[in-house]
Design a protein around this motif. Structure first.
Motif, PDB file in Angstrom:
ATOM      1  N   PRO A 257       0.889  -1.238  -0.118  1.00  0.00           N
ATOM      2  CA  PRO A 257       0.036   0.041   0.256  1.00  0.00           C
ATOM      3  C   PRO A 257       0.984   1.273  -0.150  1.00  0.00           C
ATOM      4  CG  PRO A 257      -0.609  -1.654   1.613  1.00  0.00           C
ATOM      5  CD  PRO A 257       0.588  -1.998   1.061  1.00  0.00           C
ATOM      6  N   PRO A 258       0.541   2.118  -0.941  1.00  0.00           N
ATOM      7  CA  PRO A 258       1.382   3.468  -1.024  1.00  0.00           C
ATOM      8  C   PRO A 258       1.357   4.340   0.174  1.00  0.00           C
ATOM      9  CG  PRO A 258      -0.595   3.648  -2.313  1.00  0.00           C
ATOM     10  CD  PRO A 258      -0.495   2.318  -1.800  1.00  0.00           C
ATOM     11  N   VAL A 259       2.472   5.015   0.509  1.00  0.00           N
ATOM     12  CA  VAL A 259       2.533   6.010   1.527  1.00  0.00           C
ATOM     13  C   VAL A 259       1.378   6.827   1.362  1.00  0.00           C
ATOM     14  CG1 VAL A 259       3.742   7.841   2.656  1.00  0.00           C
ATOM     15  CG2 VAL A 259       5.015   5.529   1.939  1.00  0.00           C
ATOM     16  N   GLY A 260       0.748   7.177   2.322  1.00  0.00           N
ATOM     17  CA  GLY A 260      -0.520   8.244   2.382  1.00  0.00           C
ATOM     18  C   GLY A 260      -1.592   7.480   2.340  1.00  0.00           C
ATOM     19  N   SER A 261      -1.905   6.376   1.966  1.00  0.00           N
ATOM     20  CA  SER A 261      -3.074   5.328   1.805  1.00  0.00           C
ATOM     21  C   SER A 261      -3.401   4.910   3.105  1.00  0.00           C
ATOM     22  CB  SER A 261      -2.755   4.134   0.867  1.00  0.00           C
ATOM     23  OG  SER A 261      -1.996   3.301   1.482  1.00  0.00           O
ATOM     24  N   ILE A 262      -4.784   4.862   3.220  1.00  0.00           N
ATOM     25  CA  ILE A 262      -5.525   4.329   4.411  1.00  0.00           C
ATOM     26  C   ILE A 262      -5.700   2.748   4.458  1.00  0.00           C
ATOM     27  CG2 ILE A 262      -7.593   4.550   5.936  1.00  0.00           C
ATOM     28  CD1 ILE A 262      -5.728   7.224   5.629  1.00  0.00           C
ATOM     29  N   ILE A 263      -5.257   2.215   5.450  1.00  0.00           N
ATOM     30  CA  ILE A 263      -5.279   0.639   5.370  1.00  0.00           C
ATOM     31  C   ILE A 263      -6.110   0.347   6.587  1.00  0.00           C
ATOM     32  CG2 ILE A 263      -3.026   0.098   4.490  1.00  0.00           C
ATOM     33  CD1 ILE A 263      -2.273  -0.590   7.541  1.00  0.00           C
ATOM     34  N   THR A 264      -6.793  -0.740   6.554  1.00  0.00           N
ATOM     35  CA  THR A 264      -7.408  -1.470   7.677  1.00  0.00           C
ATOM     36  C   THR A 264      -6.669  -2.741   8.401  1.00  0.00           C
ATOM     37  OG1 THR A 264      -9.818  -1.015   6.653  1.00  0.00           O
ATOM     38  CG2 THR A 264      -9.678  -2.647   8.494  1.00  0.00           C
ATOM     39  N   TYR A 265      -6.649  -2.490   9.451  1.00  0.00           N
ATOM     40  CA  TYR A 265      -5.871  -3.654  10.447  1.00  0.00           C
ATOM     41  C   TYR A 265      -6.611  -4.080  11.491  1.00  0.00           C
ATOM     42  CZ  TYR A 265      -4.999   0.121  13.912  1.00  0.00           C
ATOM     43  OH  TYR A 265      -5.123   0.947  14.752  1.00  0.00           O
ATOM     44  N   LYS A 266      -6.477  -5.484  11.784  1.00  0.00           N
ATOM     45  CA  LYS A 266      -7.071  -5.840  12.961  1.00  0.00           C
ATOM     46  C   LYS A 266      -5.980  -6.002  14.350  1.00  0.00           C
ATOM     47  CE  LYS A 266      -6.279 -10.848  11.818  1.00  0.00           C
ATOM     48  NZ  LYS A 266      -6.891 -12.036  11.365  1.00  0.00           N
ATOM     49  N   TYR A 267      -6.581  -6.123  15.499  1.00  0.00           N
ATOM     50  CA  TYR A 267      -5.689  -6.086  16.767  1.00  0.00           C
ATOM     51  C   TYR A 267      -6.324  -6.751  17.650  1.00  0.00           C
ATOM     52  CZ  TYR A 267      -8.320  -1.942  18.129  1.00  0.00           C
ATOM     53  OH  TYR A 267      -9.342  -1.213  18.177  1.00  0.00           O
ATOM     54  N   HIS A 268      -5.475  -7.065  18.680  1.00  0.00           N
ATOM     55  CA  HIS A 268      -6.390  -7.784  20.083  1.00  0.00           C
ATOM     56  C   HIS A 268      -5.994  -6.975  21.265  1.00  0.00           C
ATOM     57  CE1 HIS A 268      -7.225 -11.419  17.859  1.00  0.00           C
ATOM     58  NE2 HIS A 268      -6.185 -10.939  17.138  1.00  0.00           N
TER      59      HIS A 268
END
Length: 291
Positions: A257-268
């Motif tokens: 994913p390029p710098v500046g893009s928005i990602i979705t991540y999961k976490y606990h």
């Protein structure tokens, strides 16, 4: 779509007027009026039995304004004419969905500006609300279920709601659903009228948390990932910076994913410093994606 009898047409007309005279579809602005979910917490003071519970479909949020099918940002979804033709002149809220664990393929279908009939035949409109600013959700559920039964179109389905009497029952149901590929559950407060924005009237329950973050740097890989992405350096909505090094395919490491893009991540959960624990990449956030 089969022809409706005169009796059914009268029934539908009465249902539209009685349910929506104070909240007509034309007066609604989808980007500002949609209801968004908070995360369910088991120590809430409101008993779980006060909520109606349904599957959380991992699809694309779609608001039917009575005339158009829109994303939650208010952008037009290019669905085939036959897909939207049976939909009534009232506001509906739902999810475009094909099957579990199939978001990427569904996104490809819906993003195509010139819709392809053979691909859209895989898609269903899963309706989970028939918004009304005065009516409690329990009544809205009855209304949208009755309406969709009368419409009788194979690709338009009402989302089933059910009650649970304890967190233990709810947890067992969540586990069973997730084991069968479901993303999680949604909880609607049965007595709550429709309201825009986030509130305890709508909650989501997943086996993990997820959130969004902006990519601020690429960290180089080592060993077998030499010359590829090792990890993303990201900044979440709380301003916390951290690295995400898992959850990527080899193709995503080669073309991250390029710098500046928005990602979705999961976490606990979180560490003591507020950093998401065991953060793992899910996907690049797309405009069409549901939350």
């Amino acid at each position: 779509m089969p022809k409706l009898s005169k009796i059914r047409l009268v029934y539908l007309a009465v249902l539209y007027v009685t349910a929506f005279c104070a909240f007509p579809a034309a007066a609604l602005q989808a980007p500002t009026q949609i209801q968004l979910a908070k995360v369910y917490e088991q120590d809430k003071t409101t008993p779980v039995s006060d909520y109606l519970v349904s599957e959380k479909y991992d699809g694309i949020r779609a608001i039917w304004t009575g005339k158009q099918l829109l994303t939650r940002q208010g952008n037009l979804i290019s669905a085939p004419e036959w897909f939207t033709a049976p939909l009534p002149d009232v506001w509906l809220d739902g999810e475009l969905w094909a099957k579990r664990q199939n978001f990427e393929a569904l996104s490809s279908i819906v993003r195509t500006q010139t819709p392809k009939d053979n691909r859209w035949r895989q898609v269903k409109y899963m309706v989970f609300d028939m918004p009304d600013a005065q009516m409690p959700f329990e009544e809205r559920y009855k209304n949208y279920s009755s309406l969709i039964e009368q419409i009788n179109a194979e690709h338009i389905k009402p989302v089933k709601q059910q009650r649970f009497h304890s967190n233990h029952e709810l947890s067992k149901h969540l586990q069973a659903m997730v084991e069968n590929g479901a993303e999680g559950l949604m909880l609607h407060l049965a007595t709550a009228p429709h309201q825009s924005g986030r509130s305890d009237a709508l909650l989501k329950l997943k086996p993990y948390f997820d959130d969004e973050a902006e990519v601020i740097a690429h960290l180089p890989g080592k060993g077998k990932y030499t010359g590829m992405l090792g990890a993303l350096r990201v900044r979440n909505q709380q301003g916390i910076e951290f690295s995400i090094g898992t959850g990527f395919t080899d193709a995503e490491r080669a073309n991250p994913p390029p710098v500046g893009s928005i990602i979705t991540y999961k976490y606990h959960g979180y560490t003591n410093n507020g950093v998401p624990r065991f953060a793992s990449f899910l996907r690049i956030r797309e405009e069409l994606e549901d939350e």
